[in-house]
Design a protein around this motif. Sequence first.
Motif, PDB file in Angstrom:
ATOM      1  N   ASP A   1      18.165   7.867  -1.087  1.00  0.00           N
ATOM      2  CA  ASP A   1      17.612   6.753  -2.240  1.00  0.00           C
ATOM      3  C   ASP A   1      16.276   6.428  -2.000  1.00  0.00           C
ATOM      4  OD1 ASP A   1      20.194   6.519  -3.566  1.00  0.00           O
ATOM      5  OD2 ASP A   1      21.050   5.445  -1.376  1.00  0.00           O
ATOM      6  N   VAL A   2      15.819   6.079  -0.534  1.00  0.00           N
ATOM      7  CA  VAL A   2      14.599   5.477  -0.002  1.00  0.00           C
ATOM      8  C   VAL A   2      13.679   6.838  -0.560  1.00  0.00           C
ATOM      9  CG1 VAL A   2      13.022   4.645   1.576  1.00  0.00           C
ATOM     10  CG2 VAL A   2      15.577   4.207   1.584  1.00  0.00           C
ATOM     11  N   LEU A   3      13.914   8.224  -0.254  1.00  0.00           N
ATOM     12  CA  LEU A   3      13.206   9.116  -0.590  1.00  0.00           C
ATOM     13  C   LEU A   3      12.753   9.181  -1.901  1.00  0.00           C
ATOM     14  CD1 LEU A   3      11.992  11.934   0.424  1.00  0.00           C
ATOM     15  CD2 LEU A   3      14.279  12.861  -0.377  1.00  0.00           C
ATOM     16  N   ALA A   4      13.624   9.103  -2.853  1.00  0.00           N
ATOM     17  CA  ALA A   4      13.299   8.929  -4.191  1.00  0.00           C
ATOM     18  C   ALA A   4      12.149   7.839  -4.698  1.00  0.00           C
ATOM     19  CB  ALA A   4      14.628   8.625  -5.051  1.00  0.00           C
ATOM     20  N   GLU A   5      12.467   6.552  -3.902  1.00  0.00           N
ATOM     21  CA  GLU A   5      11.476   5.570  -4.282  1.00  0.00           C
ATOM     22  C   GLU A   5      10.089   6.028  -3.628  1.00  0.00           C
ATOM     23  OE1 GLU A   5      13.024   1.612  -2.708  1.00  0.00           O
ATOM     24  OE2 GLU A   5      14.964   2.081  -2.994  1.00  0.00           O
ATOM     25  N   PHE A   6      10.205   6.816  -2.656  1.00  0.00           N
ATOM     26  CA  PHE A   6       8.848   7.280  -1.952  1.00  0.00           C
ATOM     27  C   PHE A   6       8.052   7.978  -2.862  1.00  0.00           C
ATOM     28  CE2 PHE A   6       8.707   6.290   2.716  1.00  0.00           C
ATOM     29  CZ  PHE A   6       9.213   5.033   2.757  1.00  0.00           C
TER      30      PHE A   6
ATOM     31  N   ASN B   1       0.757  -1.199   0.040  1.00  0.00           N
ATOM     32  CA  ASN B   1       0.102  -0.135   0.134  1.00  0.00           C
ATOM     33  C   ASN B   1       0.789   1.395  -0.185  1.00  0.00           C
ATOM     34  OD1 ASN B   1      -1.910   1.900   0.254  1.00  0.00           O
ATOM     35  ND2 ASN B   1      -2.614   1.409   2.325  1.00  0.00           N
ATOM     36  N   SER B   2       0.983   1.838  -1.229  1.00  0.00           N
ATOM     37  CA  SER B   2       1.929   2.963  -1.087  1.00  0.00           C
ATOM     38  C   SER B   2       1.291   4.230  -0.657  1.00  0.00           C
ATOM     39  CB  SER B   2       2.063   3.404  -2.789  1.00  0.00           C
ATOM     40  OG  SER B   2       0.769   3.726  -3.045  1.00  0.00           O
ATOM     41  N   LYS B   3       0.135   4.291  -0.055  1.00  0.00           N
ATOM     42  CA  LYS B   3      -0.519   5.370   0.598  1.00  0.00           C
ATOM     43  C   LYS B   3       0.059   5.451   2.068  1.00  0.00           C
ATOM     44  CE  LYS B   3      -4.742   5.767  -2.170  1.00  0.00           C
ATOM     45  NZ  LYS B   3      -6.322   5.647  -2.212  1.00  0.00           N
ATOM     46  N   LEU B   4       0.552   4.256   2.488  1.00  0.00           N
ATOM     47  CA  LEU B   4       1.129   4.481   3.869  1.00  0.00           C
ATOM     48  C   LEU B   4       2.217   5.350   4.138  1.00  0.00           C
ATOM     49  CD1 LEU B   4       1.756   0.558   4.373  1.00  0.00           C
ATOM     50  CD2 LEU B   4      -0.219   2.065   5.248  1.00  0.00           C
ATOM     51  N   ILE B   5       2.818   6.164   2.858  1.00  0.00           N
ATOM     52  CA  ILE B   5       3.821   7.054   2.683  1.00  0.00           C
ATOM     53  C   ILE B   5       3.281   8.328   3.333  1.00  0.00           C
ATOM     54  CG2 ILE B   5       5.395   8.509   1.278  1.00  0.00           C
ATOM     55  CD1 ILE B   5       5.650   5.583  -0.398  1.00  0.00           C
ATOM     56  N   ARG B   6       1.855   8.216   3.327  1.00  0.00           N
ATOM     57  CA  ARG B   6       1.350   9.722   3.680  1.00  0.00           C
ATOM     58  C   ARG B   6       0.666   9.548   4.942  1.00  0.00           C
ATOM     59  NH1 ARG B   6      -2.197  12.549  -0.944  1.00  0.00           N
ATOM     60  NH2 ARG B   6      -1.398  14.425   0.424  1.00  0.00           N
ATOM     61  N   VAL B   7       0.857   8.545   5.767  1.00  0.00           N
ATOM     62  CA  VAL B   7       0.179   8.490   7.079  1.00  0.00           C
ATOM     63  C   VAL B   7       0.921   9.240   7.931  1.00  0.00           C
ATOM     64  CG1 VAL B   7       0.005   6.984   9.190  1.00  0.00           C
ATOM     65  CG2 VAL B   7      -0.311   6.135   6.814  1.00  0.00           C
ATOM     66  N   LYS B   8       0.182  10.227   8.740  1.00  0.00           N
ATOM     67  CA  LYS B   8       0.630  11.290   9.517  1.00  0.00           C
ATOM     68  C   LYS B   8       0.817  10.942  10.839  1.00  0.00           C
ATOM     69  CE  LYS B   8      -0.583  15.003   6.617  1.00  0.00           C
ATOM     70  NZ  LYS B   8      -1.097  16.658   6.358  1.00  0.00           N
ATOM     71  N   GLY B   9       2.132  10.829  11.560  1.00  0.00           N
ATOM     72  CA  GLY B   9       2.208  10.515  12.777  1.00  0.00           C
ATOM     73  C   GLY B   9       2.292  11.753  13.811  1.00  0.00           C
ATOM     74  N   LYS B  10       3.184  11.435  15.019  1.00  0.00           N
ATOM     75  CA  LYS B  10       3.026  12.626  15.905  1.00  0.00           C
ATOM     76  C   LYS B  10       3.714  13.769  15.207  1.00  0.00           C
ATOM     77  CE  LYS B  10       4.986  13.804  20.340  1.00  0.00           C
ATOM     78  NZ  LYS B  10       5.814  13.354  21.399  1.00  0.00           N
ATOM     79  N   GLY B  11       3.032  15.041  15.352  1.00  0.00           N
ATOM     80  CA  GLY B  11       3.490  16.406  14.753  1.00  0.00           C
ATOM     81  C   GLY B  11       2.875  16.470  13.238  1.00  0.00           C
ATOM     82  N   MET B  12       2.000  15.568  12.773  1.00  0.00           N
ATOM     83  CA  MET B  12       1.813  15.504  11.378  1.00  0.00           C
ATOM     84  C   MET B  12       2.926  14.859  10.423  1.00  0.00           C
ATOM     85  SD  MET B  12      -1.260  18.288  11.124  1.00  0.00           S
ATOM     86  CE  MET B  12      -1.624  18.060   9.418  1.00  0.00           C
ATOM     87  N   ILE B  13       3.976  14.379  10.988  1.00  0.00           N
ATOM     88  CA  ILE B  13       5.252  13.988  10.359  1.00  0.00           C
ATOM     89  C   ILE B  13       5.018  12.491   9.404  1.00  0.00           C
ATOM     90  CG2 ILE B  13       7.521  13.421  10.389  1.00  0.00           C
ATOM     91  CD1 ILE B  13       7.901  15.188  12.696  1.00  0.00           C
TER      92      ILE B  13
END
Length: 456
Positions: free
Chosen positions: A119-124, A94-106
């Motif tokens: 590297d991982v940032l580019a994949e995201f 599920n690629s939408k997990l990248i948009r899950v906002k944790g504490k501080g909406m991070i």
Amino acid sequence: MDDQLRTVAQNGDIDALYRRVAEDPYILDRIHRLPIADTPLHRAARSGKPHFAMEVANLKPSLSSKLNHMGLSPLHLALLNNCSHMVRGLITINSKLIRVKGKGMITPLHYLAEIDDADVLAEFLFACPSSIEDTTVKFETAVDIAVKNRSIRALKVLLGWLNRVNKEDILNWKDEDGNTALHIAVSTNQPQVVKLLVKHVNVNVKNSNGMTAMDTFHLQATMQNLEVGKILSRARAKTASNLTSNMTLRDYLSRKLTLIDIRDKYLGIYSRNNRSDIRAMVLVVAILIVTATYQAGLNPPGGYWQDNYKPATTNNGSSSANNTNTSLGQDQRPHYAGQIIMKPFNLFYFFTHNSLAFYLSVWTILVVITGLPYSMILYICTCFLLLSYYASLVSIFPSHPNSSIFTAASTSYKNLLYVSAAATYVFPVIALVKHEWVKNRVVLMRGNRVGTIPEI
């Protein structure tokens, strides 16, 4: 989560997981119903058990987005614990997990920008393009976070992505203090970052205190980095006192509609559901008309003279034929090979309407493509098309050496065609320049964001 399942998750025992689910089929459902929960996925992330995590995510996908009591999702924890296999496995499910906002909406993307994991940032970014638009509780974008943490590699990846997907306006979004990424880079004396940003941002955006990036630079006094000042000066950055006031949303909406606004209104450009189809349909029709009228201009009805003919005047004032083809009758009009045979009245009538249709169709194409990528290249191509059309008409238009009236009328008509061609090309360009000027001055507040006129 009971102690038995907690132990199973910590050990990453997949067989034990299925035995526990067989004993209690609703055990994962009960965890799902909890608003905040430490799920088996969280345990697997802490223990570095990617295969177990994938099994749980497959059995109960909703657990992948759960936050624990620390405000972290399983993907957050996997990143914190450098469990790259679990990270890639979860975003594959599920690629939408990248948009899950944790504490501080991070979001996980924000975290990668902070730790400079390019590297991982580019994949995201490729897995979830819309994640670049997420902001934290402080209204910070991933770019802002990368700049604040001096994450140069991550910043370059983010800038490259924004440039490729045509979302560079995100660089002008403001945080809770009204600062853009450029303000942050200047205030933290990062000349390399400033040099990267000035190529893509509005260097004269003001923050909440009414200060531009140049004002921020001057405010630093002894902490100034002179290299930053030079970069800003080369980018034509100004202080707030040297700027004309920005146009507010109220001012923008109070203005009369520009040509571009009228186009968008009647073509439904602002309606994302049908704007592409409408624009494509208009372009196809306009191109068909341009093609037909251009061909008609090069191949007019009646064709061209194949020889030269000019009546000669004898000593007694009468005319005798002087031409290259003696079979022509004495009633032939003076002409040269390659000129149009059509009679003068029909000639002016035909080319007036044909040229009008041609120029209006070209004008329509110019208006419709305004604002599209590479539109300036298309503008130059259409300019050459208009010039070639005009040159062809000048070369095939008949001349009448013995008639000053016809010569004057023909010259005036040719000049009119040239002026019409220029007007066809110039008016859309003026409209585009005016629209861009308004677009660069207007300030549209969208929450914390400072945007521009809605994209066309």
